[in-house]
Design a protein around this motif. Structure first.
Motif, mmCIF file in Angstrom:
data_model
loop_
_atom_site.group_PDB
_atom_site.id
_atom_site.type_symbol
_atom_site.label_atom_id
_atom_site.label_comp_id
_atom_site.label_asym_id
_atom_site.label_seq_id
_atom_site.Cartn_x
_atom_site.Cartn_y
_atom_site.Cartn_z
ATOM 1 N N ASN A 50 0.846 -1.183 0.000
ATOM 2 C CA ASN A 50 0.000 0.000 0.000
ATOM 3 C C ASN A 50 0.888 1.242 0.000
ATOM 4 O O ASN A 50 1.514 1.554 1.012
ATOM 5 C CB ASN A 50 -0.885 -0.025 1.248
ATOM 6 N N ILE A 178 -14.448 0.854 -1.041
ATOM 7 C CA ILE A 178 -13.878 0.301 0.194
ATOM 8 C C ILE A 178 -13.911 1.379 1.274
ATOM 9 O O ILE A 178 -13.411 2.485 1.068
ATOM 10 C CB ILE A 178 -12.426 -0.162 -0.030
ATOM 11 N N GLN A 182 -11.002 0.861 6.364
ATOM 12 C CA GLN A 182 -10.674 -0.535 6.084
ATOM 13 C C GLN A 182 -9.695 -0.673 4.916
ATOM 14 O O GLN A 182 -9.336 -1.773 4.515
ATOM 15 C CB GLN A 182 -11.957 -1.316 5.758
ATOM 16 N N LEU A 183 -9.263 0.467 4.408
ATOM 17 C CA LEU A 183 -8.463 0.462 3.190
ATOM 18 C C LEU A 183 -7.027 0.001 3.406
ATOM 19 O O LEU A 183 -6.468 -0.728 2.584
ATOM 20 C CB LEU A 183 -8.463 1.864 2.577
ATOM 21 N N ASN A 186 -6.545 -3.776 3.243
ATOM 22 C CA ASN A 186 -7.400 -4.516 2.324
ATOM 23 C C ASN A 186 -6.570 -5.420 1.421
ATOM 24 O O ASN A 186 -5.448 -5.081 1.038
ATOM 25 C CB ASN A 186 -8.209 -3.531 1.478
ATOM 26 N N SER A 187 -7.113 -6.564 1.054
ATOM 27 C CA SER A 187 -6.374 -7.537 0.235
ATOM 28 C C SER A 187 -6.133 -7.045 -1.194
ATOM 29 O O SER A 187 -5.314 -7.627 -1.918
ATOM 30 C CB SER A 187 -7.135 -8.873 0.190
ATOM 31 N N TRP A 188 -6.825 -5.993 -1.606
ATOM 32 C CA TRP A 188 -6.647 -5.471 -2.970
ATOM 33 C C TRP A 188 -5.198 -5.187 -3.290
ATOM 34 O O TRP A 188 -4.722 -5.446 -4.386
ATOM 35 C CB TRP A 188 -7.482 -4.194 -3.125
#
Length: 528
Positions: A50, A178, A182-183, A186-188
Motif C-alpha cells: 500500500n 472500500i 478498512q483500506l 485490504n487484500s486489494w
C-alpha cells in the motif's frame, strides 16, 4: 573497545546465513525477465504494498504505480511523471498540475478525479496514510477539467513538492467502494492492484516474490522486458548468494559487503549518499532522558569515528544534527568528540544512579542486517562503559511502527530507538520526526520531542518561500538540535546496490525509502 572483533562478527554471521533462502521461487530469469531484491535493506518488505502507508519500498512500488511528479535520478530536481507540466503561483499558495493522457492497467482513463481521490485519501489519517500530517496545510483540491489538478494551500510550504513525489496515484473506480478505515489492510493491494506504470501486477506468492508483466499499452511504449520479479529475502546475505548464483540481477548490499564485488567484471557496484541520518532517539516521555546532561552523555559516550571506520569502512559521515550538507550546518556547532570521561562526569552531575539505578533500557530498532546488529553491539558496549545499560531489540518494520506510532505507547517498550530519517534531498523531511505538532497520532514524531525553539525553527523553514533564505532557517534547526539533543545523531552513511553487468539501461539510486525517482523501468533490459 575492540571494534575489529565486532567487525569480524559481520563476516562470520554472513557466512552462517549466506545460504539461507526461501522455499518457493519463480522460474530462473532469462533475457526477458529481471529478478531483483528490490526491498532488501533498511525499511524492508512492505507487506501489503500500500503506497499510502509505505515508508520504504518505493523503488519497487513505482514500477507499477506512478506519482504526478518525482525526483530525477540524481535527486536534484523534481520532474513530471503523470503531470506533463506543473507550476506554482507567485504567492506560493496554488499548485497547478496538467496531467498526461494515461490509462490504468484495466484500460480505464486516468483523470484529475483519480488524482483528487488519491490526494483526499493521503490527507485522511483514517486511510492509514503516512502523508496525512504533511498535508494539513492543504485548503482545497480542485479539478477544473479532466486533465488539470489544482491544490491550494493555507500558507506557503517548502515541502509540498517533496510530499507529492511520495504520493503514488490510485484508481478511484477500484477503491472508492472500500470504507476508508478498512483500506490500509485490504487484500486489494496484494491481489489485484492496478496502476498506470510500465508493468502490471500479476502474482504475489506470500513472503516469496511478486511478479509483474509488461504493460503493452504503456504510454511510453511497450517495455523491453516481459517480466520484472521482486524476490524477498530474510537478510542481505541471502540476497547476495542469489545474486552470485545468477538467480537475481540486482540487490541492495551493506557497505561491508561491497569489497567482495569490486574488481569482479560480472557485477557493477552503485554507490550514493543515503540522505538518511541515523540516530538514537530519546523517548521524551521517559523520565530518564529529561536532563539534557544525560542526553549529552550519550553523545560523548559513543565513538562514532571508530564505528564509521571499522564497521562502515569509512563510508559514512558523522552527524552533529540532522544534516551533514555544508550549507545546512552552521559553524561552531558542538562536535561531541568521543570522551567517555566527560560522559561519566555529566551522568554523575545529573544523578544518573538515582535516575536509572542501572536498570536495562530497551533500545528498539527495525534495522536487522548483520551490519546493524554489529553497530548496535558496538554502541551497547560503549554506553555500558559509562554506566548506561541498553538492551537492543530488533523487530520487523510493521511491529516497530505499531509500537512507536501508538497514540498511547508503553514507554518501557521503547525508551530509546535506533532509526533513520531523511535529511534530504529536501531538508524539510525531518520536520515530521521532530515538530511537536507531528506527535502521534498526528504524525511520526515518535520520540515525542517538545522543544519550542525547534518547532519555531522548523516552522520558519517550512514557510519560507525564498529558497535562498531557507538554508539559514535549516541552520537554525541544526543549532537547536545540536544544543538540545532531541536525538543523539550518529551518521549519514553511503548506500550501495550491486547489479549484474548484463543489465542495460537500469537506473537505481540509493534514495531515502527507495525513492521514488526517475528510473524508466520500461527501458530496462538484459543482454544474453
Amino acid at each position: 573497545m575492540k571494534l575489529r572483533m565486532v567487525a569480524s562478527a559481520v563476516a562470520i554471521s554472513a557466512a552462517l546465513i549466506g545460504g539461507a533462502g526461501l522455499s518457493v521461487w519463480p522460474a530462473r530469469a532469462n533475457a526477458a525477465t529481471l529478478s531483483g531484491g528490490f526491498d532488501v535493506g533498511p525499511g524492508g518488505f512492505q507487506g501489503n504494498f500500500n503506497p499510502l502507508a509505505a515508508t520504504a519500498g518505493f523503488t519497487w512500488l513505482s514500477v507499477y504505480f506512478e506519482p504526478l511528479v518525482t525526483y530525477d535520478e540524481k535527486l536534484q530536481k523534481v520532474v513530471g511523471v503523470l503531470a506533463s507540466s506543473f507550476d506554482v503561483s507567485p504567492d506560493q499558495l496554488t499548485y497547478t498540475f496538467k496531467l498526461v493522457d494515461a490509462k490504468w492497467h484495466d484500460g480505464k482513463p486516468f483523470t484529475s478525479k483519480d488524482a483528487k481521490f488519491t490526494m483526499e485519501l493521503a490527507r485522511d489519517a483514517k486511510s492509514g496514510s503516512v502523508l496525512a500530517a504533511r498535508l494539513k496545510g492543504v485548503a482545497s483540491v480542485e479539478t477544473p477539467d479532466e486533465h488539470t489538478l489544482v491544490i491550494k494551500l493555507t500558507a506557503p510550504s517548502a515541502s509540498t513538492f517533496d510530499t507529492m513525489t511520495k504520493m503514488l496515484m490510485l484508481p478511484e473506480h477500484a477503491l472508492a467502494s472500500i470504507p476508508v478505515d478498512q483500506l490500509s489492510k485490504n487484500s486489494w493491494w496484494s491481489t489485484a492492484p492496478i496502476g498506470t506504470g510500465p508493468f502490471k501486477f500479476t502474482k504475489y506468492v506470500t513472503d516469496q516474490y511478486v511478479e509483474l508483466a509488461a504493460n503493452p499499452e504503456y504510454r511510453g511504449g511497450k517495455p523491453a522486458l516481459e517480466r520484472v520479479i521482486n524476490r524477498y529475502f530474510a537478510n542481505p546475505a541471502a540476497a547476495i548468494a542469489a545474486l552470485r548464483a545468477g538467480e537475481i540481477q540486482f540487490t541492495y548490499v551493506d557497505s561491508n559487503d561491497v569489497s567482495t564485488f569490486k574488481g569482479d567484471e560480472t557485477f557493477k557496484v552503485i554507490e550514493g549518499d543515503s540522505f538518511v541520518v541515523n540516530y538514537l532517539g530519546f523517548n521524551h516521555e521517559s523520565p530518564i532522558w529529561k536532563d539534557l546532561r544525560v542526553r549529552k552523555a550519550v553523545m560523548y559516550a559513543i565513538n562514532r569515528d571508530a564505528i564509521i571506520k571499522s564497521l562502515y569502512g569509512g563510508a559514512a559521515k558523522s552527524a552533529n544534527c540532522a544534516y551533514v550538507a555544508d550549507q545546512l550546518v552552521p559553524k561552531g556547532v558542538e562536535t561531541y568528540a568521543y570522551d567517555p570521561e566527560k560522559a561519566k562526569k555529566l551522568l554523575d552531575e545529573a544523578g544518573w544512579a538515582q535516575i536509572n539505578g542501572g536498570k536495562p533500557i530497551t533500545l528498539l530498532t527495525y534495522y536487522t542486517t548483520p551490519l546493524a546488529t554489529n553497530v548496535l553491539a558496538a554502541m551497547q558496549a560503549m554506553l555500558a562503559q559509562v554506566g548506561i545499560n541498553v538492551i537492543p531489540r530488533a523487530v520487523d518494520t510493521p511491529t516497530y511502527n505499531s509500537i512507536v506510532l501508538n497514540s498511547n505507547p508503553d514507554v518501557s517498550q521503547f525508551q530509546l530507538v535506533y532509526a533513520g530519517l531523511q535529511n534530504g534531498p529536501d531538508a524539510s523531511n525531518i520536520n515530521v520526526g521532530l515538530n511537536e505538532n507531528q506527535i502521534p497520532p498526528a504524525g511520526p514524531n515518535i520520540v515525542r520531542a517538545r522543544i519550542p525553539d525547534l518547532n519555531a525553527a522548523l516552522d520558519a523553514a517550512l514557510s519560507e518561500p525564498d529558497p535562498a533564505k531557507r538554508d539559514s532557517h535549516y541552520q537554525d534547526v541544526c543549532k537547536v538540535m545540536n544544543a538540545d539533543l532531541p536525538w543523539a545523531t550518529m551518521w549519514v552513511a553511503n548506500r550501495y546496490g550491486v547489479v549484474s553487468s548484463k543489465l542495460k539501461d537500469f537506473i537505481w539510486t540509493p534514495a531515502p525509502g527507495g525513492g521514488p525517482f526517475q528510473a524508466h523501468p520500461e527501458r530496462w533490459s538484459i543482454s544474453e
